[in-house]
Motif scaffolding. Sequence first.
Motif: not given
Length: 301
Positions: A1-2, A242-243, A269-273, A285-286
């Motif tokens: 989920m980026k 994270e993003i 949460q790493k890599g998550a928008g 994804s969450v």
Amino acid sequence: MKQSSLFLTLCLVFGSLAWGQAPTPEQVRQSVAQSVIELKAQPMAVGGVENRFVPSGSEPIAIRIYRPAASSSAKSAALPIIYHIHGGAWVAGDLDTHDNICRRLCHDANAVVVAVNYRRPPEHPYPASTDDAMTVLSWIQANRATLSQSGPLILLGDSAGGNFVASTCLRNAESAKPIPIAAQVLVNPALDIRPGSVTFKTYAMFINWGMPDMTKANEPYASPLVSTQLNKMPPTTIVVGEIDEIREDGVAMHQKLQAAGVKSTLFEQKGAGHFGPYWCADHSSVKPALTFVLGQIAAVK
């Protein structure tokens, strides 16, 4: 989920902008609702769901109550109450867009969940949404006997809902007779809507709809991050991606709460928008963030 939250949840809106047309509030709402539907997440079964209205002047406030599977009277009297205030860029989101996440919270936390459908801008600008959130908080306290007599009260909201949760906790703490709130959970919270802030830069169009007088964006009930009364906040859990474009709002609130002597826990949460529809839909994804939130809720006394 980026992917960017704005791309995922408001593609219809920005499609309109590409054609040189400003989106309507209804287009925004339909876009957010459709993005949740398209994830095709299956709803969790719960013990019962009830739609009700809370009296409030000339326009009653719709709420939805979720109850876990039946248990003994003694256990039911001590179930946690999760007061859920949905997000949706201030102007969107409703009881249906966040039905899945409310069901998940009810089932996995074994809690009574009360979700509110507050009035939204631009039809109802600030402070209508926060007023409705406070009205339903008072209703929950007055109806403890039919919800959970002695269980802890936890407020939870995502994105703009996180703004409303923080605002409600501040307003409650500063009231003449504060209602006991055991904890607040802020997921991807938008906490500073002042012009120039990262949240304003990300959601300016929607914030302007809700704030015809932008000087009011400086008020702590509109931008809780600027409050000088954060020491009055309940223990807090903050979740950020994270993003996420507005990640720094959650991080800054965590740091300010700690400096004010309030227990605050931050999960990234790493890599998550921005979670957006994924959170609403209870999407896999969450799961890291949701698992953490459920653990925090279970620890509330």
